[in-house]
Design a protein around this motif. Structure first.
Motif, PDB file in Angstrom:
ATOM      1  N   PHE A 174       0.821  -1.199   0.000  1.00  0.00           N
ATOM      2  CA  PHE A 174       0.000   0.000   0.000  1.00  0.00           C
ATOM      3  C   PHE A 174       0.861   1.257   0.000  1.00  0.00           C
ATOM      4  N   THR A 175       1.890   1.255   0.773  1.00  0.00           N
ATOM      5  CA  THR A 175       2.699   2.467   0.920  1.00  0.00           C
ATOM      6  C   THR A 175       3.857   2.515  -0.068  1.00  0.00           C
ATOM      7  N   GLY A 176       4.109   1.414  -0.729  1.00  0.00           N
ATOM      8  CA  GLY A 176       5.237   1.352  -1.647  1.00  0.00           C
ATOM      9  C   GLY A 176       6.538   1.278  -0.896  1.00  0.00           C
ATOM     10  N   SER A 177       7.625   1.130  -1.652  1.00  0.00           N
ATOM     11  CA  SER A 177       8.929   1.017  -1.001  1.00  0.00           C
ATOM     12  C   SER A 177       9.391   2.380  -0.529  1.00  0.00           C
ATOM     13  N   PRO A 178      10.027   2.445   0.613  1.00  0.00           N
ATOM     14  CA  PRO A 178      10.605   3.726   1.020  1.00  0.00           C
ATOM     15  C   PRO A 178      11.777   4.079   0.096  1.00  0.00           C
ATOM     16  N   GLN A 179      12.030   5.358  -0.029  1.00  0.00           N
ATOM     17  CA  GLN A 179      13.076   5.797  -0.957  1.00  0.00           C
ATOM     18  C   GLN A 179      14.108   6.652  -0.245  1.00  0.00           C
ATOM     19  N   VAL A 180      15.304   6.629  -0.806  1.00  0.00           N
ATOM     20  CA  VAL A 180      16.366   7.529  -0.361  1.00  0.00           C
ATOM     21  C   VAL A 180      16.800   8.340  -1.584  1.00  0.00           C
ATOM     22  N   SER A 181      16.824   9.664  -1.447  1.00  0.00           N
ATOM     23  CA  SER A 181      17.263  10.521  -2.577  1.00  0.00           C
ATOM     24  C   SER A 181      18.646  11.070  -2.263  1.00  0.00           C
ATOM     25  N   LEU A 182      19.562  10.909  -3.218  1.00  0.00           N
ATOM     26  CA  LEU A 182      20.932  11.396  -3.047  1.00  0.00           C
ATOM     27  C   LEU A 182      21.155  12.563  -4.010  1.00  0.00           C
ATOM     28  N   PHE A 183      21.457  13.719  -3.479  1.00  0.00           N
ATOM     29  CA  PHE A 183      21.734  14.885  -4.332  1.00  0.00           C
ATOM     30  C   PHE A 183      23.249  15.047  -4.428  1.00  0.00           C
ATOM     31  N   ALA A 201      25.246  -1.986  -5.676  1.00  0.00           N
ATOM     32  CA  ALA A 201      25.853  -3.109  -4.941  1.00  0.00           C
ATOM     33  C   ALA A 201      25.421  -3.137  -3.477  1.00  0.00           C
ATOM     34  N   HIS A 202      24.772  -2.077  -3.040  1.00  0.00           N
ATOM     35  CA  HIS A 202      24.399  -2.001  -1.616  1.00  0.00           C
ATOM     36  C   HIS A 202      23.272  -3.012  -1.310  1.00  0.00           C
ATOM     37  N   PRO A 203      23.412  -3.807  -0.226  1.00  0.00           N
ATOM     38  CA  PRO A 203      22.379  -4.832   0.077  1.00  0.00           C
ATOM     39  C   PRO A 203      21.004  -4.250   0.397  1.00  0.00           C
ATOM     40  N   GLY A 204      20.969  -2.981   0.806  1.00  0.00           N
ATOM     41  CA  GLY A 204      19.677  -2.373   1.152  1.00  0.00           C
ATOM     42  C   GLY A 204      18.969  -1.758  -0.042  1.00  0.00           C
ATOM     43  N   ALA A 205      19.638  -1.726  -1.196  1.00  0.00           N
ATOM     44  CA  ALA A 205      19.052  -1.056  -2.370  1.00  0.00           C
ATOM     45  C   ALA A 205      18.318  -2.051  -3.253  1.00  0.00           C
ATOM     46  N   LYS A 206      17.047  -1.732  -3.532  1.00  0.00           N
ATOM     47  CA  LYS A 206      16.276  -2.613  -4.415  1.00  0.00           C
ATOM     48  C   LYS A 206      16.468  -2.180  -5.867  1.00  0.00           C
ATOM     49  N   ALA A 220      20.823  13.740  -9.324  1.00  0.00           N
ATOM     50  CA  ALA A 220      20.381  12.971  -8.130  1.00  0.00           C
ATOM     51  C   ALA A 220      20.183  11.499  -8.471  1.00  0.00           C
ATOM     52  N   PHE A 221      20.281  10.689  -7.430  1.00  0.00           N
ATOM     53  CA  PHE A 221      19.905   9.280  -7.540  1.00  0.00           C
ATOM     54  C   PHE A 221      18.723   9.040  -6.612  1.00  0.00           C
ATOM     55  N   VAL A 222      17.746   8.287  -7.095  1.00  0.00           N
ATOM     56  CA  VAL A 222      16.635   7.886  -6.219  1.00  0.00           C
ATOM     57  C   VAL A 222      16.759   6.366  -6.027  1.00  0.00           C
ATOM     58  N   VAL A 223      16.916   5.980  -4.769  1.00  0.00           N
ATOM     59  CA  VAL A 223      17.112   4.560  -4.466  1.00  0.00           C
ATOM     60  C   VAL A 223      15.866   4.001  -3.767  1.00  0.00           C
ATOM     61  N   ASP A 224      15.284   2.941  -4.339  1.00  0.00           N
ATOM     62  CA  ASP A 224      14.177   2.224  -3.667  1.00  0.00           C
ATOM     63  C   ASP A 224      14.810   1.236  -2.679  1.00  0.00           C
ATOM     64  N   VAL A 225      14.310   1.304  -1.446  1.00  0.00           N
ATOM     65  CA  VAL A 225      14.907   0.473  -0.385  1.00  0.00           C
ATOM     66  C   VAL A 225      14.271  -0.922  -0.385  1.00  0.00           C
ATOM     67  N   ARG A 226      15.130  -1.917  -0.144  1.00  0.00           N
ATOM     68  CA  ARG A 226      14.632  -3.300  -0.044  1.00  0.00           C
ATOM     69  C   ARG A 226      13.917  -3.462   1.309  1.00  0.00           C
ATOM     70  N   GLY A 227      12.622  -3.831   1.293  1.00  0.00           N
ATOM     71  CA  GLY A 227      11.858  -4.015   2.536  1.00  0.00           C
ATOM     72  C   GLY A 227      11.449  -2.692   3.139  1.00  0.00           C
ATOM     73  N   THR A 228      10.868  -2.764   4.321  1.00  0.00           N
ATOM     74  CA  THR A 228      10.386  -1.528   4.965  1.00  0.00           C
ATOM     75  C   THR A 228      11.088  -1.297   6.295  1.00  0.00           C
ATOM     76  N   LEU A 237      21.251   2.516   4.820  1.00  0.00           N
ATOM     77  CA  LEU A 237      21.466   2.947   3.436  1.00  0.00           C
ATOM     78  C   LEU A 237      21.710   4.456   3.389  1.00  0.00           C
ATOM     79  N   ARG A 238      20.964   5.173   4.201  1.00  0.00           N
ATOM     80  CA  ARG A 238      21.098   6.637   4.224  1.00  0.00           C
ATOM     81  C   ARG A 238      22.514   7.026   4.675  1.00  0.00           C
ATOM     82  N   ARG A 239      22.983   6.345   5.720  1.00  0.00           N
ATOM     83  CA  ARG A 239      24.317   6.668   6.248  1.00  0.00           C
ATOM     84  C   ARG A 239      25.410   6.324   5.239  1.00  0.00           C
ATOM     85  N   ASP A 240      25.288   5.134   4.642  1.00  0.00           N
ATOM     86  CA  ASP A 240      26.301   4.691   3.671  1.00  0.00           C
ATOM     87  C   ASP A 240      26.336   5.614   2.463  1.00  0.00           C
ATOM     88  N   ALA A 241      25.155   6.021   2.034  1.00  0.00           N
ATOM     89  CA  ALA A 241      25.077   6.893   0.857  1.00  0.00           C
ATOM     90  C   ALA A 241      25.703   8.255   1.145  1.00  0.00           C
TER      91      ALA A 241
END
Lengths: 302, 223
Positions: free
Chosen positions: A57-66, A85-90, A125-133, A141-145
Motif C-alpha cells: 500500500f505504501t510502496g517502497s521507502p526511498q532515499v534521494s541522493l543529491f 551493490a548495496h544490500p539495502g538497495a532494491k 540525483a539518484f533515487v534509491v528504492d529500499v529493499r523491505g520496509t 542505506l542513508r548513512r552509507d550513501a
C-alpha cells in the motif's frame, strides 16, 4: 543402538495405542490445545498479511541522493555502481539535473520561473528504492550513501517506515506475549493430562521400577503421548486457522472488489506450518516430561 | 555374591525392621528365611533384591554396594533379580502374556525373542493355554504361577520369593515349591521367605531365622 531404537518405537506405539484407546478424553484434550493454539497462530498470520499489505500500500521507502554540482560523469558512474551493490538497495534510478528541472516546471506549474532562471540550480540525483520496509535498513542505506564521495545531501522518507516498524513491532510483541502464555498453557494442559494418566497407571509404573525399569523407560511412553497430543493439537489449530482464513477471505474478496485492494488472510508457508507444529509437539513432550519427572521425584527415593 | 554387613533398616515413624544384620549368600544357594509375621523377612528380601536401601550398613551384590549406586545402575541391578512379591503385583488390565512380557520389555529384548521367552515361561508354569486370560480370570494358584513366570522369564541369576505359597492350598503350594526347587537345581540362587510349615519341610536348603529384626540363627553370618 538397535535396543535404543526398539525402546523408542515401543514407547511410541504404546503412546499411540493409549491415545486411540481413549478417543473421547484424548480428543477433548487435543481440541482444547487446538483452540488455545488457534489464537496466536491466527494473530501471527494476520500480522504477517497486514505487514505485507502495508508494504504494498505504501510502496517502497526511498532515499534521494543529491550530488555535488561538480561531479564528473565517471564519478557518477562509480556512485551508481556502489549504490546498486548495496544490500539495502532494491533499485537505483538516476535523475539528471535537466530532467529534474523540467519535472519541477511541469509538476509545480513553475514553467515560467524555470525559464527565467539564468542557470539550472538543481543538482544531479539518484533515487534509491529500499529493499523491505525496515527502518534499520533505510537508516543504514542513508548513512552509507551520505559517506560516498560526491554526495552532498541525502534525504530519506524514513519517518513513516519507523512508524510502521514501531507498529509492527508492537503487534509482534503482543502476539509473542499471547503465544508465550498459550504455550505455557499447552505445557500445563499436557502436564495435567499426563499426571492423570500416571495416577491411572501407578501400579504398573511402581512394578516396573521394582523390577528394574529406568526412569527413561517410565518416561518415554508419556513423553511420546505428550508429543502426539501437541502435534494433533497443532493440526486442529491449523484446521481452525484455515477455516477462519476461508471465511475472512470470502469477506475480504467483497472489499477488494469495492476498493480495488488486494487484501487476503491466506495461510502460512508449509515450512512455517511444519515448524510451528513441531514446536507444539515439543511443548507437549516438555509438559509430559515435567509431569513424569515430578512423579519420579516424589516417588521412590532411589 | 550377596553380602549384608551390619545392616539396619528403619522406616519413617521410627519402626526398626532390621537390626545389625550380617549375612553372606553364595551363588546357587537356596536360602530359606524363616520367622513370624513382622520379623523383618520381607524387608530383608527387599534389601537383597535391591528394591530398598539399608538405613545403615551395606548390601553388596557381586561387590556392588547398593547404597552407592545411582538410579540407572540400581535399575540395572534390579534386572538381575527375579522377584515374586508377597502381594503378587499383577497388572489386572493386562493379559497373562502381557504380564510376563513386562520384564522383557524393560530389559530391551527383541520383540520376537521376548515373545518366545514369555511363552516358554508360561509353558514352564503350565499357563500357556491361558496366555490371553486376564489375571482376574485365573485362580489363586494360577495367579501365583503367573508371578513365578514373570520372575523367571528373563532368566535371572537370583530369585527372591516373598511368601510364595501364602494363601495357596496344599496342592497348589506343593506345585509352586517344586518349581522353585527345580530352578535352584538349575543353579539359580533362591532366597525364599516363608512361615509356611510345608514350605519349610519341602525345601531343602540353608535356613536363617529372623526374630524382631535380628538374625537369630544363620549358618554363614559375616562379621
Amino acid at each position: 543402538m538397535k535396543a535404543w531404537l526398539l525402546a523408542h518405537l515401543r514407547a511410541f506405539s504404546d503412546a499411540w495405542r493409549r491415545l486411540a484407546a481413549q478417543p473421547l478424553a484424548a480428543g477433548l484434550s487435543v481440541l482444547v490445545i487446538g483452540i488455545a493454539l488457534t489464537l496466536p497462530l491466527a494473530l501471527a498470520q494476520m500480522l504477517v498479511q497486514t505487514q505485507r499489505f502495508a508494504e504494498r500500500f505504501t510502496g517502497s521507502p526511498q532515499v534521494s541522493l543529491f550530488l555535488a554540482m561538480d561531479v564528473a560523469a565517471d564519478q557518477r558512474q562509480a556512485l551508481e555502481t556502489a549504490l546498486r551493490a548495496h544490500p539495502g538497495a532494491k533499485s537505483v534510478r538516476f535523475v539528471g539535473r535537466d530532467a529534474a528541472l523540467a519535472d519541477l516546471a511541469k509538476s509545480a506549474g513553475l514553467g515560467d520561473v524555470a525559464q527565467a532562471l539564468p542557470a539550472n540550480p538543481l543538482p544531479d540525483a539518484f533515487v534509491v528504492d529500499v529493499r523491505g520496509t525496515s527502518a534499520a535498513t533505510l537508516e543504514q542505506l542513508r548513512r552509507d550513501a551520505a559517506a560516498l564521495p560526491g554526495v552532498e545531501h541525502v534525504q530519506s522518507d524514513h519517518e513513516w517506515a519507523r512508524r510502521l516498524d514501531a507498529l509492527v513491532s508492537l503487534a509482534r510483541s503482543a502476539v509473542l506475549a499471547v503465544a508465550v502464555l498459550l504455550a505455557a498453557g499447552l505445557v500445563a494442559i499436557t502436564f495435567n493430562t499426563i499426571r492423570l494418566q500416571i495416577l491411572g497407571r501407578r501400579a504398573e509404573i511402581e512394578l516396573a521400577q521394582l523390577i528394574g525399569a529406568t526412569d527413561g523407560f517410565v518416561r518415554r511412553p508419556f513423553v511420546y503421548f505428550g508429543l502426539l497430543q501437541g502435534l494433533l493439537g497443532a493440526l486442529v489449530a491449523w484446521i481452525l486457522v484455515a477455516a477462519i482464513a476461508a471465511a475472512l477471505d470470502r469477506e475480504l474478496a467483497v472489499l477488494n472488489r469495492l476498493y480495488g485492494s488486494a487484501l487476503h488472510f491466506g495461510l502460512p508457508a508449509p515450512l512455517t506450518v511444519a515448524g510451528l507444529s513441531g514446536l507444539c509437539a515439543l511443548l507437549g513432550a516438555l509438559g509430559a516430561a515435567l509431569s513424569v519427572q515430578d512423579y519420579l521425584r516424589r516417588g521412590l527415593s532411589k | 555374591m550377596l553380602t549384608l554387613s551390619h545392616v539396619c533398616k528403619r522406616y519413617p515413624g521410627g519402626i526398626e525392621a532390621l537390626r545389625d544384620v550380617s549375612l553372606a549368600i553364595e551363588r546357587g544357594q537356596l536360602v530359606l528365611v524363616e520367622g513370624d509375621s513382622g520379623a523383618g523377612k520381607s524387608t530383608l528380601l527387599r534389601l537383597l533384591g535391591a528394591i530398598e536401601l539399608p538405613s545403615s550398613g551395606s548390601v553388596l551384590v557381586d561387590g556392588q554396594n547398593t547404597r552407592a549406586l545411582g538410579r540407572r545402575a540400581l535399575a540395572a541391578l534390579r534386572r538381575q533379580f527375579g522377584v515374586i512379591f508377597q502381594d503378587q503385583k499383577l497388572l489386572f488390565d493386562r493379559s497373562a502374556f502381557e504380564n510376563v512380557m513386562l520384564p522383557l520389555d524393560i530389559g530391551g529384548f527383541e520383540r520376537r525373542e521376548a515373545q518366545r521367552r514369555a511363552r516358554a515361561a508360561l509353558d514352564k508354569v503350565g499357563l500357556l493355554h491361558k496366555e490371553k486370560a486376564l489375571p482376574v480370570a485365573l485362580s489363586g494358584g494360577e495367579q501365583q504361577r503367573l508371578c513365578i513366570a514373570r520372575a523367571i522369564v528373563h532368566r535371572p541369576r537370583v530369585i527372591v520369593a516373598d511368601e510364595p505359597t501364602g494363601n495357596l492350598d496344599e496342592t497348589h503350594a506343593q506345585r509352586v515349591l517344586e518349581m522353585l526347587d527345580s530352578f535352584n537345581a538349575l543353579g539359580v540362587t533362591m532366597i525364599v521367605s516363608t512361615h509356611d510349615r510345608m514350605a519349610r519341610e519341602r525345601l531343602d536348603g540353608r535356613r536363617i531365622r529372623l526374630q524382631a529384626g535380628t538374625l537369630s540363627e544363620a549358618s554363614a553370618a559375616v562379621a
